[in-house]
Design an enzyme around this catalytic site. Structure first.
Site, mmCIF file in Angstrom:
data_model
loop_
_atom_site.group_PDB
_atom_site.id
_atom_site.type_symbol
_atom_site.label_atom_id
_atom_site.label_comp_id
_atom_site.label_asym_id
_atom_site.label_seq_id
_atom_site.Cartn_x
_atom_site.Cartn_y
_atom_site.Cartn_z
ATOM 1 N N PHE A 1 -0.728 -13.723 -5.884
ATOM 2 C CA PHE A 1 -0.249 -13.780 -7.269
ATOM 3 C C PHE A 1 -0.111 -15.233 -7.732
ATOM 4 O O PHE A 1 0.953 -15.842 -7.597
ATOM 5 C CB PHE A 1 1.094 -13.054 -7.375
ATOM 6 N N LYS B 1 -3.060 0.333 -3.553
ATOM 7 C CA LYS B 1 -2.264 -0.895 -3.600
ATOM 8 C C LYS B 1 -0.930 -0.688 -2.892
ATOM 9 O O LYS B 1 -0.228 0.290 -3.133
ATOM 10 C CB LYS B 1 -2.005 -1.308 -5.055
ATOM 11 N N GLU C 1 -1.477 2.101 -7.246
ATOM 12 C CA GLU C 1 -0.369 1.611 -6.423
ATOM 13 C C GLU C 1 0.542 2.720 -5.903
ATOM 14 O O GLU C 1 0.909 3.641 -6.642
ATOM 15 C CB GLU C 1 0.460 0.604 -7.235
ATOM 16 N N THR D 1 -0.835 -6.123 -2.282
ATOM 17 C CA THR D 1 -0.377 -6.804 -3.481
ATOM 18 C C THR D 1 0.960 -7.495 -3.235
ATOM 19 O O THR D 1 1.490 -7.468 -2.129
ATOM 20 C CB THR D 1 -0.295 -5.787 -4.640
ATOM 21 N N ASP E 1 -7.370 -6.441 -15.281
ATOM 22 C CA ASP E 1 -6.009 -6.146 -14.836
ATOM 23 C C ASP E 1 -5.281 -5.411 -15.962
ATOM 24 O O ASP E 1 -4.579 -6.019 -16.773
ATOM 25 C CB ASP E 1 -5.295 -7.457 -14.500
#
Length: 317
Positions: free
Chosen positions: A171, A125, A89, A149, A16
């Site tokens: 998350f 994303k 993203e 996400t 990440d």
């Protein structure tokens, strides 16, 4: 065997980070980025030239196009280091606009393809709003794979499974943060660790629902605060982990056993769940944590995108 190697027996390890120089030492299969991680990277001396070069090359183009081209530059550098997929993203400010999200995703894929990157090596994303999930459904039908996400609530996961998205990123750490803040002085860290961590419980419920009902969408736990959360989710399809926590896992030889098992999930007694738009919005509204963290996450990513744009504009001065 260290904990990182032990984890790889059960789970695909994903890095990440936007810092592609860090990737090789951890040998992840995939990597994920977001506006905050890219912003963090471009402020380092070794990445500033990449940003300046991209801005200079496409001077005169719209800011959103230059932004996408920079994201793709980072993605291509990451793909040169890993064997698998990179997640890139879409602008968080489009989270409530289905058609604009689809258009931006298609442009990102076109930019990757122009660099010779196969479509299957990129995940787009998108925030897990109703509009984002609908955009992902349309994109998946066109062969563009997605990573949904900012996912905090069970109803978001169910809707993503219905839309047949490729992957979701619940998350863990941000869920943990919310419950810890709500509890205040009453929070018992030891009692709420490991399998009892609210973020871990959330991912477990999603994982068990998907495996029990044969939903193909991959589950990738994200946003970890400590290695205990990671260890408690060993067996999840994928886990995306920051370099600092990857290093801690690599330095530990403590035992690590499988915690999530698809065969065990199939034996559970679970009720099927389905959401239409109205039902989804009501369920999310009923989940204070999910509602608050989704809104907060979109605001934070949008703010970091604006900061990134400001840095790009300064680079042209």
């Amino acid at each position: 065997m260290n904990q990182l190697d032990a984890l790889r027996q059960y789970t695909t390890v994903v890095a990440d980070t936007g810092d592609f120089h860090q990737l090789a030492q951890f040998q992840p299969r995939d990597a994920t980025t977001n506006p905050s991680l890219i912003l963090k990277a471009v402020q380092k001396p070794e990445y500033a030239p990449l940003m300046r070069a991209t801005v200079a090359q496409y001077k005169g183009r719209s800011l959103d196009e230059v932004m996408d081209r920079m994201l793709v530059r980072f993605g291509c550098e990451i793909l040169n280091t890993i064997p698998g997929r990179v997640s890139t993203e879409v602008d968080a400010r489009l989270s409530f606009n289905t058609s604009a999200t689809v258009a931006r995703a298609e442009r990102l894929i076109e930019l990757y393809q122009a660099e010779g990157v196969h479509i299957d090596r990129v995940l787009i994303k998108i925030a897990s709003t109703w509009e984002g999930i609908e955009a992902a459904r349309q994109l998946e039908l066109r062969g563009i794979h997605t990573n949904l996400t900012l996912l905090f609530s069970f109803c978001q996961a169910v809707a993503c499974g219905q839309a047949k998205v490729q992957l979701i990123s619940p998350f863990v750490g941000r869920i943990y943060d919310w419950y810890k803040k709500q509890a205040g002085a009453q929070w018992d860290e030891a009692a709420m660790a490991g399998a009892n961590d609210p973020g871990v419980r959330s991912v477990r419920a999603i994982y068990e629902h998907y495996k029990h009902f044969g939903i193909a969408t991959e589950v990738m736990g994200a946003s970890f605060r400590n290695t205990g959360q990671i260890v408690a989710l060993a067996g999840c399809d994928l886990l995306t982990i920051a370099p600092e926590l990857l290093a801690q896992l690599g330095a530990s030889d403590a035992p690590l056993a499988r915690a999530l098992d698809p065969e065990a999930a199939r034996t559970l007694e679970l009720d099927p769940v389905h959401y239409d738009e109205a039902g989804f919005r009501l369920a999310l509204n009923e989940d204070a944590m999910g509602t608050e963290k989704l809104a907060e996450g979109i605001r934070a990513f949008a703010a970091d995108t604006r900061k990134l744009e400001a840095l790009m504009q300064q680079a042209t001065d």
